[in-house]
Design an enzyme around this catalytic site. Structure first.
Site, PDB file in Angstrom:
ATOM      1  N   LYS A  85      19.686 131.879  55.026  1.00  0.00           N
ATOM      2  CA  LYS A  85      19.966 130.553  54.923  1.00  0.00           C
ATOM      3  C   LYS A  85      20.473 130.127  53.741  1.00  0.00           C
ATOM      4  CE  LYS A  85      16.854 126.261  55.462  1.00  0.00           C
ATOM      5  NZ  LYS A  85      15.739 125.677  55.897  1.00  0.00           N
ATOM      6  N   SER A 160      15.150 122.575  59.991  1.00  0.00           N
ATOM      7  CA  SER A 160      16.311 122.615  59.172  1.00  0.00           C
ATOM      8  C   SER A 160      17.205 123.908  59.182  1.00  0.00           C
ATOM      9  CB  SER A 160      16.055 122.340  57.878  1.00  0.00           C
ATOM     10  OG  SER A 160      15.300 123.151  57.030  1.00  0.00           O
ATOM     11  N   SER A 184      10.508 124.489  59.651  1.00  0.00           N
ATOM     12  CA  SER A 184      11.963 124.606  59.871  1.00  0.00           C
ATOM     13  C   SER A 184      12.529 126.219  60.190  1.00  0.00           C
ATOM     14  CB  SER A 184      12.625 124.340  58.392  1.00  0.00           C
ATOM     15  OG  SER A 184      12.904 122.921  58.523  1.00  0.00           O
TER      16      SER A 184
HETATM   17  N1  GLN Z   1      11.615 118.720  59.681  1.00  0.00           N
HETATM   18  C1  GLN Z   1      10.896 118.763  58.536  1.00  0.00           C
HETATM   19  C2  GLN Z   1      11.410 117.841  57.420  1.00  0.00           C
HETATM   20  O1  GLN Z   1      12.379 117.266  57.736  1.00  0.00           O
HETATM   21  C3  GLN Z   1      10.583 120.019  58.171  1.00  0.00           C
HETATM   22  C4  GLN Z   1      11.781 120.753  57.140  1.00  0.00           C
HETATM   23  C5  GLN Z   1      11.421 121.840  56.739  1.00  0.00           C
HETATM   24  O2  GLN Z   1      10.661 122.802  56.986  1.00  0.00           O
HETATM   25  N2  GLN Z   1      12.220 122.453  55.776  1.00  0.00           N
HETATM   26  O3  GLN Z   1      11.073 117.868  56.419  1.00  0.00           O
END
Ligand code: GLN
Length: 489
Positions: A85, A160, A184
């Protein structure tokens, strides 16, 4: 030679790669080239990658092949092509965090997880797309382009870490690294139909992970099987002097623990995790829960009473931390600087205005608000107290059960564009994943069948365990995966 042509070098498990290298039926360079060829062919549709590390990958592959030829011992991940990532640093390659503000930022050092992967012989193919600074649940917040779900290209891969999940699901990497702050890794794993794991907070070093919310951030693996996930976790887990929050607790042999099955274990099903669940997802999850009975587990209802407060609590804490962490992008120290400006203040303003996308700005503003004097006690301090209550819910539950199972996501992959204008809807979709993040406990999402309706989208089951009980979690996850026939590889 013929068998080599017939064999798809991108559809392998880590164990198969080890056997192929040992028996000299394939070389690391061939594995690498097979992946680049497939990326060339497929990634124009999936768009999982932001950049490729072709030279670095080939050099590492040649290195491995030299070791094979010389009969030298190979690392645990020798010749395994990996995607990383873009919020995780790999020296000499771009690390944009899918943000325009870091568009031309080149990492000056390796994240510990990346270094450990390479030391174990893994081949870093490239950096994957994500929501900008890991803020989002669909990868649509990328400052560059959205990633498409390989199961249905009109849909999101989740987020994400959508690029890392899509890369593995589409055989554009064998395994990958993502980051998980509030879901994420687990949510995109569920939406793409693969396995994805977040260890206990502190299990994997965060050194070289670009910070979003430091008390919640984790690095973790994606794989097409629980075994592959265990193999990657084995390599990246453990104390790192460069991350003071990494735990000084020995790393057990995760792979050895895998085949023990799950007889006699107690599986808790929290009643709070079935509200607002999409009916098709619910059907699959119910069938998944029934499987635990067949595995010889006892399934018991439990309650995690503070679950309702988790989304509010998470979005206060993560935005507060983000507003502080993202203060460093000032046009001086990193990446983009607005070329036209009057004075220093104006330069800061224009740089941040042009460099950050709308979701990142929203979070910085929210976070600044909840930390500001007069509001701190009402929001940030309150959220910290609620976080403790949520953690306590889990600790009490684990007095009685070995693992907890829940849906990973309330719904399967949605259409690209469907939720992008409604941030609250997007936040609410994190309901089942943010609790474990707040508590710091480990969680894994494993495939749990597909929806009945076309296009038969994957559903994910989340399994949670107490702090540092990853071996148990992986053991139960693998038993579940086998019982349901859910292995992708
Ligand atoms: N969807 C969650 C957010 O927008 C989790 C994001 C993540 O785990 N980086 O914060």
């Amino acid at each position: 030679m013929d068998s080599k042509i017939a064999m798809d070098l991108t559809a392998l498990t880590i164990d198969q790669i080890r056997d192929l290298l040992a028996s000299r039926k394939a070389t690391a360079l061939e594995l690498t080239e097979a992946h680049f060829a497939r990326i060339e062919q497929k990634d124009k549709d999936v768009r999982a990658y932001l950049s490729l590390c072709s030279e670095r990958a080939r050099e590492q592959a040649r290195n491995i092949d030299r070791k094979v030829a010389a009969g030298e011992p190979l690392g645990l991940l020798a010749g395994v092509p990996v995607a990383v990532k873009d919020v995780i640093l790999a020296r000499g390659t771009r690390a944009t965090c899918a943000s325009r503000i870091l568009e031309n930022y080149v990492a000056p050092y390796d994240a510990t997880a990346v270094r450990r992967l390479e030391e174990a012989g893994a081949i870093i193919l490239g950096k994957t797309n994500c929501d900008e600074f890991a803020m989002g649940s669909s990868t649509e917040n990328s400052g560059f382009y959205p990633t498409h779900n390989p199961n249905d290209l009109t849909r999101v891969p989740g987020g994400s870490s959508g690029g890392s999940a899509a890369a593995v699901a589409a055989n554009l990497a064998i395994v990958s690294l993502g980051s998980d702050t509030g879901g994420s890794i687990r949510q995109p794993a569920a939406l793409c139909g693969i396995a994805g794991m977040m260890g206990t907070y502190g299990r994997v070093s965060r050194f070289g992970l670009v910070a979003f919310a430091s008390s919640l951030d984790h690095i973790g693996p994606f794989g097409r099987s629980v075994r592959d996930v265990a193999r990657v976790l084995q390599v990246i887990a453990g104390r790192d002097p460069k991350d003071s929050t990494s735990a000084d607790i020995p790393v057990p042999d995760y792979v050895q623990a895998l085949d023990a099955g799950a007889p006699g274990l107690k599986v808790g099903v929290p009643s709070e995790y079935f509200k607002g669940l999409n009916p098709e997802t619910g059907d699959n999850i119910q069938k998944g829960i029934d499987l635990f009975g067949k595995l010889g587990c006892s399934v018991v209802p439990i309650s995690l009473p503070h679950t309702d407060y988790a989304i509010a609590c998470y979005y206060i804490i993560c935005t507060a931390e983000a507003s502080s962490n993202l203060a460093r992008y000032d046009g001086v120290r990193y990446g983009f600087r607005s070329p036209e400006h009057d004075d220093l203040r104006d330069m800061y303003k224009k740089t941040r205005d042009r460099g950050f996308g709308p979701e990142v700005k929203r979070r910085i503003m929210l976070g600044t608000h909840v930390l500001s004097s007069g509001y701190y006690d009402a929001y940030y301090l309150k959220a910290q107290k609620v976080r403790t209550l949520i953690t306590r819910d889990f600790l009490e539950a684990f007095d009685d059960v070995d693992v907890i199972v829940t849906p990973t996501s309330p719904l399967p992959a949605f259409k690209i564009g469907e939720k992008v204008d409604d941030p609250l809807q997007m936040y609410l979709a994190d309901i089942y994943t943010v609790t474990a993040s707040l508590a710091g406990i480990p969680g894994i999402s494993v495939p749990c069948g597909r929806t009945k309706c076309e296009p038969h989208l994957p559903v994910g089951m989340q399994l949670l365990a107490k702090h540092f009980d990853e071996a148990r979690l992986l053991q139960v996850a693998q038993a579940f995966e086998k019982a349901g026939g859910f292995e992708v590889a």
